[in-house]
Scaffold this active site. Structure first.
Site, short mmCIF file in Angstrom:
data_model
loop_
_atom_site.label_atom_id
_atom_site.label_comp_id
_atom_site.label_asym_id
_atom_site.label_seq_id
_atom_site.Cartn_x
_atom_site.Cartn_y
_atom_site.Cartn_z
N ASP B 387 0.76 -1.23 0.02
CA ASP B 387 0.02 0.00 0.13
C ASP B 387 1.06 1.11 -0.09
O ASP B 387 1.52 1.73 0.81
CB ASP B 387 -1.02 -0.17 1.17
CG ASP B 387 -1.72 1.14 1.35
OD1 ASP B 387 -1.75 2.04 0.57
OD2 ASP B 387 -2.87 0.92 2.21
N HIS B 388 1.04 1.89 -1.15
CA HIS B 388 1.81 2.99 -1.17
C HIS B 388 1.61 4.23 -0.41
O HIS B 388 2.30 5.14 -0.15
CB HIS B 388 1.74 3.56 -2.71
CG HIS B 388 3.35 4.00 -3.12
ND1 HIS B 388 3.99 4.69 -2.34
CD2 HIS B 388 3.75 4.05 -4.18
CE1 HIS B 388 5.14 5.16 -2.85
NE2 HIS B 388 5.04 4.71 -4.15
N ARG B 389 0.23 4.28 0.42
CA ARG B 389 0.07 5.16 1.36
C ARG B 389 0.71 4.88 2.47
O ARG B 389 1.26 6.02 3.07
CB ARG B 389 -1.26 5.20 1.60
CG ARG B 389 -2.33 5.49 0.87
CD ARG B 389 -3.95 5.27 1.51
NE ARG B 389 -4.25 3.83 1.88
CZ ARG B 389 -5.25 3.28 2.47
NH1 ARG B 389 -6.04 4.23 2.78
NH2 ARG B 389 -4.98 2.10 2.85
#
Lengths: 374, 417
Positions: B387-389
């Site tokens: 999850d690039h968040r």
């Protein structure tokens, strides 16, 4: 007369039955409250435990078969309920929560009548004055205030007749202790020294919330802050529960004020039939408590005294099965109420708006307005 | 005499349940309250006790079917006891049907409202809007029950109130029917329900909430394969399955300890990033009921032998449908092993609520550069979606590189662990 409030380590639980041997532990304070419990009583208590468990299983099955809308199983809490209810006099008054089917049984409420509310065929169930027990409180908490008010009423009666020494008991669970009403009730009870026993069945879960989330200290410790005497008891030891309830009742009768009893027990089944406890607790925990089963505990005592012969056990099973069959039959045969009776008993005197709604409702469903037999 | 048993509402307003497992067969003799089947509702997996003592006639639904409350699921032959039971279940479908209209009133109702005449009249009065129509609640209820959009009606009552007569009048001019799903010669239609439905919801939620990045690495795992063979002989591992997956799990835990971001959670409501001490390691398992991702609790605290036992138990329970629901919650990170299907690599979707998922490909014997020569080696492709968040390429790459380096040479576990 004043009954001494013994000081004990609040983490300790009062226990009478040795869970290994079935011997009765001689407790300086509480054993005297069991002096009159003989072999016949032990057998009848055992019969009560088995019968309420059997009735509870039947009610759960009836719900799964579509005969009840909902059921709140008591399995695991039999000793806490039978022990405490047997510690009362018929003239004492009971304010239950919604799981006290075992208490209702001891008070003499017909189990088939208990099921009616869960079947949705009645709004309440029975006339509380007949058995000195209120109908179930589905809302969590307010009945603890009622029990304090009822206790204040007893004190008033006492000013007119000094012989009055009834008491009142209110049941709630560990979750109920988080309600504001619980705190208010304890505060008022202490201030007015009402003859109220607060009986908390700590069954470890408020639906899915473990008790440790809501109570970071043992629930019994809360009593002291309000100036209420507290007792923590092994809720799966029916004789210990009976003894502490009698003790608390005796204090209340003597004018020594309220007591909070925390009965440490476990709800073996779901919160209600709508709940899936496997989502929040594991098999090992269930097994831990199965080893502490309240019926097995008393059985040890009977075995030790040679009271659990085949004939007796068969008669207990026969009673339980017969009651279960009777309850099943009565439940299924319960007639549906006339829908228009929904409007009955809303107010002592019907308002114009209610009358209009009643007419509209009858019109919509093609009902006979007279059907309610008002 | 035959008697039906209809699916009751098992949990205060439920409208359907999935029949998970039959425990009786036609011809079986059953006693009162004997468990006949297991059903799963939106709330719980529950056992249904027989309402009758008698003989099983017919099972009306199959395992895996989603059944509407009030539908007969089983018939019984002559009952020997509990006679009063007979009358009641026969009535149940009727009364429950009435009730299910309330609970899912917008179901059939909307079909009605969209059909034919009323749809046109609705659009012709769209500007009116149902909010401005006056009617008493029982009349609204009547309209809803009959599938009539109350906004489409002209009220003849005081102040333009829509009356019961208006609704009845409109209903009589309509012959709306509920259209059911069509089954053509070239297609079959299956209701979206049960595990399929929940998997779909979870995947959509994850795919459209967490911006996914997937990275790949292909690695020579010959040393791992050899280590697996040695461990199988070791007495500590007697009775448990030792597979390359076990070492992949161990390598993942090693990588996670060095890159804890991959085990974090995004708490949107609180606007906080949450990291927990315990690593609950999820394993995607294909079961007869569909994809399940139970997790091993506090996996990082376990010895390798214990981890092997937990993984074995987890997979066995999932395949037998006996996973406790608690095993599905609180996952930290997951592994999906598509190597078992003979596939090399993929771009997995993260289990919702987690930060990453490791995808394990098949181990193949293939030519590979080894000590400056071409040799036949055991090679595997790993991929990780994160999850690039929560995770940037820096940490995500480091995590995957650490896993690969452990599998290339398990000595790393001791040297760096």
């Amino acid at each position: 007369m004043s009954i001494t409030a013994p000081q004990r380590d609040l983490f300790e639980q009062v226990a009478i039955i040795d869970p290994e041997s079935g011997e009765l532990i001689d407790d300086e304070i509480y054993s005297p409250y069991l002096a009159d419990i003989g072999d016949t009583d032990l057998r009848e208590i055992y019969r009560d435990l088995v019968v309420v468990r059997r009735l509870d299983a039947e009610a759960t099955a009836l719900q799964r078969q579509g005969q009840l809308g909902l059921w709140a199983p008591l399995a695991g809490q039999e000793a806490a309920q039978i022990g405490s209810a047997r510690g009362l006099r018929p003239s004492d008054f009971v304010f239950p929560s919604y799981r006290e089917h075992g208490v209702a049984y001891v008070r003499g409420v017909d189990p088939a009548v208990v099921l009616r509310m869960w079947r949705g065929t009645t709004l309440a169930g029975w006339n509380p004055r007949d058995v000195n027990m209120m109908t179930p409180a589905i809302v969590i908490g307010p009945h603890m205030l009622f029990a304090v008010g009822y206790g204040m009423g007893i004190l008033r009666d006492k000013t007119l007749n000094s012989a009055v020494d009834d008491i009142v008991i209110a049941y709630c669970g560990d979750g109920g202790t988080s309600q504001g009403d619980f705190s208010e009730a304890l505060g008022f009870a202490a201030s007015f020294r009402t003859p109220t026993v607060f009986f908390v069945q700590n069954n470890q879960y408020a639906i899915s919330s473990p008790v440790g989330i809501q109570a970071t200290v043992p629930i019994v410790q809360r009593a002291a802050g309000f100036g209420v005497h507290g007792i923590r008891v092994d809720g799966n030891d029916v004789l210990a529960v009976l003894a502490v309830t009698r003790h608390a009742a005796e204090r209340a009768r003597a004018g020594d004020g309220p007591t909070l009893i925390e009965a440490v027990t476990y709800r073996m089944g779901p919160h209600t039939t709508s709940d899936d406890p496997t989502r929040y607790r594991d098999a090992a925990e269930l097994e831990f408590w199965r080893q502490r089963d309240p019926i097995d505990r008393l059985r040890l005592v009977l075995d030790r005294r040679g009271l659990a012969d085949q004939e007796f056990l068969a008669s207990v099973d026969e009673t339980a099965d017969r009651y279960a069959a009777e309850v099943r039959e009565a439940c299924i045969a319960t007639p549906d109420p006339d829908p228009i009776s929904l409007f009955d008993n809303v107010y002592a005197t019907e308002t114009a708006l209610l009358a209009e709604e009643r007419t509209d409702f009858a019109d919509l469903h093609g009902l006979d307005l007279q059907g309610s037999g008002e | 005499m035959m008697t039906d048993f209809a699916l009751p509402d098992l949990g205060e307003g439920l409208t359907e349940a999935e029949l998970v497992h039959w425990m009786v067969a036609p011809g079986d003799t059953v006693t009162l309250n004997q468990v006949i089947c297991e059903v799963e509702t939106a709330k719980a997996l529950v056992e249904l006790p027989s309402p009758i003592a008698g003989t099983v006639g017919r099972l009306c639904v199959e395992e895996g079917d989603t059944v509407t409350v009030g539908t007969p699921i089983i018939t019984f032959g002559a009952a020997s006891v509990a006679e009063p039971v007979e009358a009641e279940p026969v009535e149940a479908p009727e009364s429950d049907e009435g009730r299910s209209n309330v609970l899912v009133g917008y179901g059939p109702g909307e079909h009605d409202a969209r059909s034919g005449r009323k749809r046109r009249s609705h659009s012709s009065r769209a500007s009116t809007g149902s909010a401005t129509v006056s009617a008493k609640p029982p009349v609204r209820r009547l309209a809803k029950d009959r599938g009539i959009d109350i906004a489409s009606l002209v009220g003849t009552g005081p102040d333009g109130h829509v009356t019961r007569g208006d609704v009845v009048g409109a209903a009589s001019t309509s012959s709306a029917t509920v259209s059911s799903a069509t089954v053509g010669a070239d297609e079959t239609r299956v209701p979206i329900a049960g595990v399929r439905k929940r998997t779909a919801e979870a995947m959509v939620r994850s795919a459209f909430t967490a911006p996914h990045v997937t990275e790949f690495v292909t690695v020579d795992v010959t040393a791992t394969v050899e280590l697996v063979a040695k461990l199988r002989e070791h007495p500590s591992f007697a009775g448990v399955r030792v597979t390359p997956l076990l070492l992949v799990a161990k390598a993942l835990l090693f990588g996670l300890a060095r890159h804890p971001e991959l085990g974090s959670k995004w708490d949107e409501a609180a606007q906080e990033i949450v990291t927990t001490r315990a690593v609950n390691l999820g394993i995607a398992v294909a079961t007869p009921r569909g994809l399940m991702v139970p997790n091993v609790k506090d996996a990082a605290s376990l010895s390798l032998a214990r981890l092997a036992a937990e993984l074995t138990g987890l997979a066995d329970r999932a395949r037998e449908g006996k996973t406790a629901l608690a095993e599905f919650s609180g996952g930290t990170i997951s592994i999906t092993n598509i190597g078992g299907f003979g596939i090399d690599s993929g771009t997995p979707i993260i289990n919702p609520g987690e930060a990453a998922i490791l995808c394990v490909g098949a181990i193949r014997r293939q030519p590979w550069e080894y000590r400056d020569e071409i040799a036949l080696r055991s090679v595997m492709t790993l991929s990780v979606s994160f999850d690039h968040r929560l995770v940037d390429g820096f940490e995500g790459s480091g995590f995957l590189r650490d896993i690969a380096s452990v599998l290339r040479d398990p000595t790393e576990l001791i040297a760096l662990g």
